[in-house]
Design an enzyme around this catalytic site. Structure first.
Site, PDB file in Angstrom:
ATOM      1  N   ASP A 244      24.152  -6.836  47.664  1.00 27.38           N
ATOM      2  CA  ASP A 244      24.910  -6.005  48.595  1.00 27.38           C
ATOM      3  C   ASP A 244      24.130  -5.809  49.893  1.00 27.38           C
ATOM      4  O   ASP A 244      22.896  -6.029  49.942  1.00 27.38           O
ATOM      5  CB  ASP A 244      25.194  -4.644  47.925  1.00 27.38           C
ATOM      6  CG  ASP A 244      26.490  -4.015  48.411  1.00 27.38           C
ATOM      7  OD1 ASP A 244      26.967  -4.389  49.496  1.00 27.38           O
ATOM      8  OD2 ASP A 244      27.016  -3.139  47.712  1.00 27.38           O
TER       9      ASP A 244
ATOM     10  N   ASP B   6      36.048  -3.616  49.491  1.00 25.43           N
ATOM     11  CA  ASP B   6      35.929  -2.420  48.649  1.00 25.43           C
ATOM     12  C   ASP B   6      37.305  -1.850  48.347  1.00 25.43           C
ATOM     13  O   ASP B   6      37.452  -1.000  47.476  1.00 25.43           O
ATOM     14  CB  ASP B   6      35.103  -1.340  49.368  1.00 25.43           C
ATOM     15  CG  ASP B   6      33.623  -1.445  49.025  1.00 25.43           C
ATOM     16  OD1 ASP B   6      33.261  -2.299  48.210  1.00 25.43           O
ATOM     17  OD2 ASP B   6      32.832  -0.673  49.593  1.00 25.43           O
TER      18      ASP B   6
HETATM   19  C1  GLA Z   1      29.146  -0.970  48.395  1.00 26.26           C
HETATM   20  C2  GLA Z   1      29.903  -2.056  47.667  1.00 26.26           C
HETATM   21  C3  GLA Z   1      30.581  -1.486  46.454  1.00 26.26           C
HETATM   22  C4  GLA Z   1      29.541  -0.858  45.558  1.00 26.26           C
HETATM   23  C5  GLA Z   1      28.746   0.179  46.338  1.00 26.26           C
HETATM   24  C6  GLA Z   1      27.578   0.684  45.524  1.00 26.26           C
HETATM   25  O1  GLA Z   1      30.021  -0.059  48.966  1.00 26.26           O
HETATM   26  O2  GLA Z   1      30.819  -2.663  48.504  1.00 26.26           O
HETATM   27  O3  GLA Z   1      31.271  -2.477  45.751  1.00 26.26           O
HETATM   28  O4  GLA Z   1      28.689  -1.849  45.052  1.00 26.26           O
HETATM   29  O5  GLA Z   1      28.234  -0.339  47.542  1.00 26.26           O
HETATM   30  O6  GLA Z   1      26.863   1.638  46.206  1.00 26.26           O
END
Ligand code: GLA
Length: 731
Positions: free
Chosen positions: A465, A533
């Site tokens: 990420d 997301d």
């Molecule tokens: C980001 C990612 C999510 C999740 C969060 C965890 O927002 O896009 O899918 O992994 O971080 O903190």
């Protein structure tokens, strides 16, 4: 003439040992031709790009309209914008690129051309322009290598990867924009006099706001399956700039690293190689270009491209950071029981004793396992999943640090921040970007992944990420802050090269608050992306639609999540949520313990059916049929395999008004001569099934007439959220 570069008469005479001059060069792919003229002592020019030429046509194309330099540099033209703009050691801000030599060579998939240009006034300054063709994929890559063999630095004010003149006429540009949870919104506009620019300035992973891929439709308003289109993608993960300058009715397309705050000082003896610009032409509309990019990407750019990805459960929306070992074991068992293949623990499993990662305000940088959450460690999870017959994966965010972490306390100088300024943190009010320009930080970041893998060698999947942009651009390590954006990207690439050397088989997802790191520059190290997301099935149709313009379904992670949806609050029936997620790489992102047995059965059945269609969906050719952006109250697309013996058709109602009948959808991409058996998938009791279910009909009929689904029975209590997934198998 397939798979050939041929030279017209003037060139043939001078061709010797792969080197030619005074030459007009035709680069053919299966359906396209590009004609270049690189005459010794003159600026190399581009004479034509488009439909495959007939033998003999190339000699005339240069006469039929305005001719442009192949790589325009500031010299003797008026009003023309440039791909290259330099400041010579004596302060001169012009460059004059004249052809010295041309080399051509063949590689497995096509041809390579290298044109060496020199500036007669500054013979130490050379630019090599490269062109690489991909014959079967109808794609060309171009890039430049700028070299300073002098004794003093040369400053590059602009250093684009490539340039294409686009014909006069009603040309439309389609680009992809948005923001967090709203990625890849399709924006189409006609090009008018002036400049249309698409660019990013966030330094790291900024594709949520804009994408480094554009479509240029040459026959007016963009159509999915008709009309001539050029698609272009800059293969770069950092700040980019794509612009079309329209002057006197002719359009000029440029693409490269954004020069904003990034003048590059080319030291003596240094060569600067630009990222590659990939472009493709098709007369089958936007879809034709998409299919070319998907095929090329799967074969040449995507890690493990062409190998379908696993069906997984990610625990994020199910438990967020409330990770407890017994709950994780149960979730892993639940996904295994519905036929899933992989379980992923997301954020929250790590942190120091002082800064445990229980909320997003702290812990990034301190990559110790939280024993209280996972007493048997990551290896315990690997073993648990192994016993269940599935794989295990883990989330990391190695490029970032919270100011509330032991790492930050120890190494405040490892963080990007403009000198003398207060830190400008992102998420949680504490998140900062590590300075990947610094080799010590590169070692640390590689060490995070390496450490996790060594802790639990059976880890099969990593979600990498990256949740911040450079809010306060400044590297404590770099001498020249103008190089920050470029050096960050170089540092990241060095780390990722080490990751891939050490772990070639690892499946790695690129996540960046969702889809903010979706570009062809990043994908060689990654297998898939977290598309957004936003897991709301309705909005996902739009997001996935835009993403599919350049990226194949294989790399688009699409997860079924809970209802009401956590991002929009929308309540959507499970069938519809599944039907949308099945058009990409299917997965789940919820707490199965909160599902009924009936819902689990629906998921189990969907997973079984998805496994049958997975190769066609993930690795097939896409035909987008009805766009959700056209406001017709429905969206529809189809995937076929290469020999068109199998296809999967998706249809989703996107709006519902009483007595507003959705249009019939003629199919595309089938073999008209084949007869296809129609099988409705994901049948759920009470939901309508196609009248053709179980019948066999010809591809010709399906493409002429297609599917029609009448309005749902409004008296059964649920009249919208109508969707179909249909398998077509040639008999
Ligand atoms: C980001 C990612 C999510 C999740 C969060 C965890 O927002 O896009 O899918 O992994 O971080 O903190």
């Amino acid at each position: 003439m397939t798979n050939k570069i041929h030279f017209v008469i003037a060139a043939l005479a001078l061709l010797a040992g792969g080197i030619c001059a005074n030459a007009q060069t035709v680069i053919d792919t299966r359906n396209t031709s590009l004609v270049i003229k690189a005459e010794q002592g003159r600026h190399p020019q581009i004479l034509y790009y488009g439909a495959r030429l007939q033998p003999g046509d190339a000699a005339s194309v240069g006469l039929n309209g305005k001719v442009f330099d192949l790589y325009p540099a500031r010299f003797d033209r008026t009003s023309e914008p440039d791909a290259l703009s330099v400041e010579m050691p004596d302060g001169n801000v012009s460059a004059d690129l004249r052809t010295e030599s041309v080399k051509e060579s063949a590689w497995d998939g096509g041809k390579d051309i290298e044109i060496l240009c020199k500036d007669p006034l500054y013979p130490f300054f050379t630019v090599k322009i490269f062109l690489r063709s991909y014959t079967e994929e109808n794609l060309i890559e171009t890039w430049a290598a700028i070299h300073n063999a002098g004794k003093k630095p040369v400053i590059l004010h602009r250093y684009d990867s490539g340039f294409l003149p686009i014909q006069e006429g009603d040309v439309w540009m389609t680009s992809l924009h948005g923001g967090w949870a709203d990625e890849c919104r399709v924006v189409s506009q006609p090009l008018v006099n002036g400049t249309r620019e698409v660019s990013t300035h966030g330094g790291v992973r900024d594709n949520a706001v804009a994408h480094s891929e554009v479509m240029l439709s040459l026959d007016g308003k963009p159509q999915e399956n008709t009309g001539r289109v050029i698609g272009a993608a800059l293969e770069y993960g950092g700040n980019f700039e794509m612009r079309v300058v329209t002057l006197e009715g002719t359009h000029r397309f440029f693409a490269g690293i954004s020069p904003a705050d990034a003048w590059y000082t080319l030291a003596k003896g240094e060569e600067f190689v630009t990222p590659k610009l990939a472009y493709s032409w098709s007369d089958e509309g936007l879809g034709g270009v998409s299919r070319n990019f998907h095929r090329w990407g799967r074969k040449y750019r995507l890690a493990h491209g062409g190998q379908p990805n696993d069906i997984l459960l990610n625990c994020w929306e199910g438990v967020y950071m409330d990770i407890q070992e017994p709950v994780m074991h149960k979730m892993a068992a639940d996904v295994a029981s519905i036929g899933g293949e992989l379980f992923v623990i997301d954020d929250g499993w790590f942190g120091s004793e002082k800064y445990p990662r229980d909320t997003d305000i702290q812990g990034l940088g301190d990559w110790q396992l939280q024993k209280k959450k996972l007493p048997h460690g990551l290896q315990g999870m690997v073993d648990c999943c192994k016993d269940l017959g599935i794989k295990f994966g883990i989330w990391i965010e190695p490029e970032m640090v919270n100011t509330r972490s032991e790492l930050y306390e120890k190494h405040p100088d490892w963080v990007l921040n403009a000198a003398g300024r207060e830190p400008v943190p992102g998420r949680g009010g504490t998140q900062m970007v590590l300075d990947l320009c610094n080799p010590a930080v590169q070692d640390f970041v590689f060490g995070i992944l390496d450490g996790v893998m060594k802790q639990a060698p059976g880890i099969a999947y990593v979600k990498w990420d990256c949740n911040n942009i450079m809010r306060s651009p400044g590297s404590p390590w770099l001498k020249n802050q103008n190089h920050l954006y470029i050096e960050y990207q170089r540092g990241l690439e060095k780390v990722l090269n080490r990751v891939r050397e050490a772990y070639p088989d690892l499946i790695i997802q690129a996540c960046a608050s969702g889809g903010a790191r979706v570009n062809w520059g990043t994908m060689p190290w990654f297998d898939e992306v977290w598309t957004s997301d936003n897991t709301d099935a309705l909005q996902r149709i739009n997001i996935q639609w835009g993403t599919s313009y350049f990226f194949p379904a294989e790399m688009m992670a699409c997860h079924v999540s809970a209802s009401p949806n956590h991002q929009t609050g929308r309540v959507i029936p499970l069938k519809y949520r599944i039907d949308v997620a099945m058009s990409g790489r299917l997965g789940f992102e919820l707490q199965p313990a909160q599902m009924t047995e009936e819902e689990k059965d629906i998921c189990r059945k969907a997973v079984t059916e998805y496994k049958k269609i997975r190769p066609v969906v993930q690795c097939g050719d896409i035909y987008r049929l009805v766009s959700p952006y056209d406001g017709k109250g429905l969206a529809s697309l189809l995937y076929t395999n290469e020999d068109k013996s199998q296809a999967v058709f998706f249809w989703w109602r996107t709006g519902f008004f009483r007595n507003d009948h959705p249009a019939r959808v003629p199919l595309a991409g089938l073999d008209p001569a084949k007869n296809y058996k129609v099988t409705e998938l994901n049948k759920v009791e009470g939901e309508p099934v196609s009248a053709l279910d179980g019948k066999t009909v010809s591809g010709a009929y399906l493409m002429a007439s297609g599917f029609y689904f009448p309005e749902k029975d409004v008296y059964n209590g649920h009249n919208d959220w109508h969707s179909h997934v249909i398998l077509l198998e040639a008999q």
